[in-house]
Scaffold this motif. Structure first.
Motif, PDB file in Angstrom:
ATOM      1  N   ASP A  55      -9.953   4.884  27.477  1.00 40.37           N
ATOM      2  CA  ASP A  55      -8.926   3.847  27.603  1.00 40.37           C
ATOM      3  C   ASP A  55      -8.050   3.845  26.360  1.00 40.37           C
ATOM      4  N   VAL A  56      -6.758   3.650  26.543  1.00 35.89           N
ATOM      5  CA  VAL A  56      -5.833   3.654  25.411  1.00 35.89           C
ATOM      6  C   VAL A  56      -5.884   2.340  24.654  1.00 35.89           C
ATOM      7  N   ARG A  57      -5.810   1.229  25.392  1.00 38.47           N
ATOM      8  CA  ARG A  57      -5.736  -0.088  24.759  1.00 38.47           C
ATOM      9  C   ARG A  57      -7.127  -0.646  24.493  1.00 38.47           C
ATOM     10  N   MET A  58      -7.541  -0.606  23.234  1.00 38.87           N
ATOM     11  CA  MET A  58      -8.807  -1.194  22.828  1.00 38.87           C
ATOM     12  C   MET A  58      -8.608  -1.860  21.483  1.00 38.87           C
ATOM     13  N   PRO A  59      -9.281  -2.987  21.240  1.00 39.04           N
ATOM     14  CA  PRO A  59      -9.171  -3.633  19.927  1.00 39.04           C
ATOM     15  C   PRO A  59      -9.786  -2.753  18.848  1.00 39.04           C
ATOM     16  N   GLY A  60      -9.283  -2.882  17.635  1.00 38.62           N
ATOM     17  CA  GLY A  60      -9.796  -2.044  16.557  1.00 38.62           C
ATOM     18  C   GLY A  60      -9.263  -0.627  16.700  1.00 38.62           C
ATOM     19  N   MET A  61     -10.157   0.320  16.816  1.00 39.61           N
ATOM     20  CA  MET A  61      -9.774   1.711  16.978  1.00 39.61           C
ATOM     21  C   MET A  61      -9.323   1.954  18.423  1.00 39.61           C
ATOM     22  N   ASP A  62      -8.028   2.224  18.624  1.00 35.00           N
ATOM     23  CA  ASP A  62      -7.540   2.425  19.984  1.00 35.00           C
ATOM     24  C   ASP A  62      -7.822   3.849  20.465  1.00 35.00           C
ATOM     25  N   GLY A  63      -7.383   4.149  21.687  1.00 33.45           N
ATOM     26  CA  GLY A  63      -7.684   5.448  22.269  1.00 33.45           C
ATOM     27  C   GLY A  63      -7.076   6.610  21.511  1.00 33.45           C
ATOM     28  N   PHE A  64      -5.849   6.424  21.000  1.00 33.73           N
ATOM     29  CA  PHE A  64      -5.194   7.498  20.269  1.00 33.73           C
ATOM     30  C   PHE A  64      -5.948   7.847  18.985  1.00 33.73           C
ATOM     31  N   GLU A  65      -6.373   6.819  18.262  1.00 34.18           N
ATOM     32  CA  GLU A  65      -7.106   7.056  17.016  1.00 34.18           C
ATOM     33  C   GLU A  65      -8.468   7.674  17.309  1.00 34.18           C
ATOM     34  N   THR A  66      -9.102   7.187  18.371  1.00 38.92           N
ATOM     35  CA  THR A  66     -10.401   7.753  18.754  1.00 38.92           C
ATOM     36  C   THR A  66     -10.263   9.231  19.091  1.00 38.92           C
ATOM     37  N   ALA A  67      -9.240   9.567  19.872  1.00 40.17           N
ATOM     38  CA  ALA A  67      -9.014  10.963  20.246  1.00 40.17           C
ATOM     39  C   ALA A  67      -8.755  11.825  19.016  1.00 40.17           C
ATOM     40  N   ALA A  68      -8.016  11.290  18.054  1.00 38.33           N
ATOM     41  CA  ALA A  68      -7.727  12.051  16.832  1.00 38.33           C
ATOM     42  C   ALA A  68      -9.006  12.399  16.089  1.00 38.33           C
ATOM     43  N   HIS A  69      -9.935  11.439  16.012  1.00 34.81           N
ATOM     44  CA  HIS A  69     -11.220  11.701  15.363  1.00 34.81           C
ATOM     45  C   HIS A  69     -12.011  12.759  16.140  1.00 34.81           C
ATOM     46  N   ILE A  70     -11.994  12.648  17.460  1.00 35.22           N
ATOM     47  CA  ILE A  70     -12.731  13.603  18.299  1.00 35.22           C
ATOM     48  C   ILE A  70     -12.203  15.020  18.094  1.00 35.22           C
ATOM     49  N   LYS A  71     -10.886  15.158  18.046  1.00 32.61           N
ATOM     50  CA  LYS A  71     -10.272  16.484  17.930  1.00 32.61           C
ATOM     51  C   LYS A  71     -10.415  17.066  16.526  1.00 32.61           C
ATOM     52  N   ARG A  72     -10.702  16.225  15.532  1.00 35.11           N
ATOM     53  CA  ARG A  72     -10.894  16.738  14.172  1.00 35.11           C
ATOM     54  C   ARG A  72     -12.291  17.299  13.956  1.00 35.11           C
ATOM     55  N   ARG A  73     -13.218  16.914  14.813  1.00 37.05           N
ATOM     56  CA  ARG A  73     -14.597  17.378  14.667  1.00 37.05           C
ATOM     57  C   ARG A  73     -14.788  18.736  15.340  1.00 37.05           C
ATOM     58  N   GLU A  74     -15.390  19.649  14.622  1.00 38.55           N
ATOM     59  CA  GLU A  74     -15.626  20.985  15.173  1.00 38.55           C
ATOM     60  C   GLU A  74     -16.475  20.913  16.440  1.00 38.55           C
ATOM     61  N   ARG A  75     -17.463  20.051  16.444  1.00 40.47           N
ATOM     62  CA  ARG A  75     -18.410  19.986  17.558  1.00 40.47           C
ATOM     63  C   ARG A  75     -17.793  19.423  18.830  1.00 40.47           C
ATOM     64  N   THR A  76     -16.777  18.576  18.687  1.00 42.43           N
ATOM     65  CA  THR A  76     -16.263  17.855  19.856  1.00 42.43           C
ATOM     66  C   THR A  76     -14.808  18.175  20.196  1.00 42.43           C
ATOM     67  N   ARG A  77     -14.163  18.999  19.416  1.00 45.09           N
ATOM     68  CA  ARG A  77     -12.715  19.186  19.588  1.00 45.09           C
ATOM     69  C   ARG A  77     -12.327  19.788  20.934  1.00 45.09           C
ATOM     70  N   ASN A  78     -13.258  20.502  21.569  1.00 42.87           N
ATOM     71  CA  ASN A  78     -12.930  21.159  22.839  1.00 42.87           C
ATOM     72  C   ASN A  78     -13.327  20.347  24.071  1.00 42.87           C
ATOM     73  N   ILE A  79     -13.855  19.142  23.870  1.00 43.21           N
ATOM     74  CA  ILE A  79     -14.204  18.311  25.028  1.00 43.21           C
ATOM     75  C   ILE A  79     -12.917  17.766  25.642  1.00 43.21           C
ATOM     76  N   PRO A  80     -12.686  17.973  26.937  1.00 44.54           N
ATOM     77  CA  PRO A  80     -11.458  17.451  27.568  1.00 44.54           C
ATOM     78  C   PRO A  80     -11.437  15.921  27.547  1.00 44.54           C
ATOM     79  N   ILE A  81     -10.248  15.375  27.342  1.00 41.81           N
ATOM     80  CA  ILE A  81     -10.056  13.922  27.334  1.00 41.81           C
ATOM     81  C   ILE A  81      -8.995  13.552  28.366  1.00 41.81           C
ATOM     82  N   ILE A  82      -9.323  12.611  29.246  1.00 40.41           N
ATOM     83  CA  ILE A  82      -8.339  12.029  30.156  1.00 40.41           C
ATOM     84  C   ILE A  82      -8.100  10.592  29.711  1.00 40.41           C
ATOM     85  N   PHE A  83      -6.857  10.286  29.339  1.00 40.70           N
ATOM     86  CA  PHE A  83      -6.507   8.932  28.934  1.00 40.70           C
ATOM     87  C   PHE A  83      -6.261   8.060  30.160  1.00 40.70           C
TER      88      PHE A  83
END
Length: 208
Positions: A55-83
């Motif tokens: 989900d994009v709209r979340m209090p605190g860390m929103d979906g965009f910020e969460t996705a950015a963290h996911i894509k920065r991690r070597e272990r998780t960067r290739n997991i597909p994300i559907i917003f």
């Protein structure tokens, strides 16, 4: 039997998580919840997911910020994300979603059949990648030792049959994408899988 593919559902609203679980209930997957971006990142530390519905709209860390963290991690960067977000979101949300690394972007209320079809294809791709990795591992294992006389006549045909089965599955997945609402988001991961199968076939043929 292999483990069921796991889907991470990230939304701060209980009713949305319940709705997503109901939509995915007919698929052979295990849906896991996260009520925030922080919870999602913790879940990703120890579990391999086939797909993330975020989900994009979340209090605190929103979906965009969460996705950015996911894509920065070597272990998780290739997991597909559907917003997922509501239809009245800011006009640049779709662009920001793709820029953050999403493979697709759906607005609520979305068609359950469309979401199910998209998830189904990504799960198929995930399972195929796992099977392909297993076949490649088996091939490396067989080639790491010197085969006794006559054993190659048994091992190589068996490996060829397994690889042919993988190739048939790739073709089937291509057919499935035609039913996923014509989405082009599947093109890159499907082409990557096809290339890996092609390289494995080329390497195998060189041994035959």
């Amino acid at each position: 039997m292999p483990d069921r593919a796991k889907i991470l559902l990230v939304d701060d609203r209980e009713e949305n998580l319940i709705a997503l679980e109901a939509i995915l209930s007919s698929l052979d997957v295990t849906a896991m919840r996260a009520r925030s971006g922080e919870e999602a990142l913790k879940a990703l530390l120890g579990i391999d997911f086939a797909l993330i519905l975020l989900d994009v709209r979340m209090p605190g860390m929103d979906g965009f910020e969460t996705a950015a963290h996911i894509k920065r991690r070597e272990r998780t960067r290739n997991i597909p994300i559907i917003f997922l977000t509501v239809v009245d979101s800011a006009p640049d949300y779709a662009f920001r979603g793709y820029a953050a690394g999403a493979v697709d972007y759906l607005t609520k209320p979305f068609d359950p059949w469309v979401l199910r079809a998209k998830v189904s294809v990504f799960v198929e791709l995930h399972n195929m990648n796992r099977r392909l990795a297993e076949q490649a591992s088996l091939l490396r294992e067989r080639l790491s030792v010197e085969l006794p006389d006559g054993m190659g006549a048994e091992v190589l045909p068996e490996l060829s049959r397994r690889l042919a089965a993988v190739e048939e599955e790739v073709t089937r997945i291509r057919d499935l994408t035609e039913h996923a609402n014509g989405s082009t988001s599947l093109t890159a991961p499907l082409n990557d899988l096809t290339n890996r199968v092609t390289h494995l076939r080329a390497g195998f043929d060189a041994l035959s």
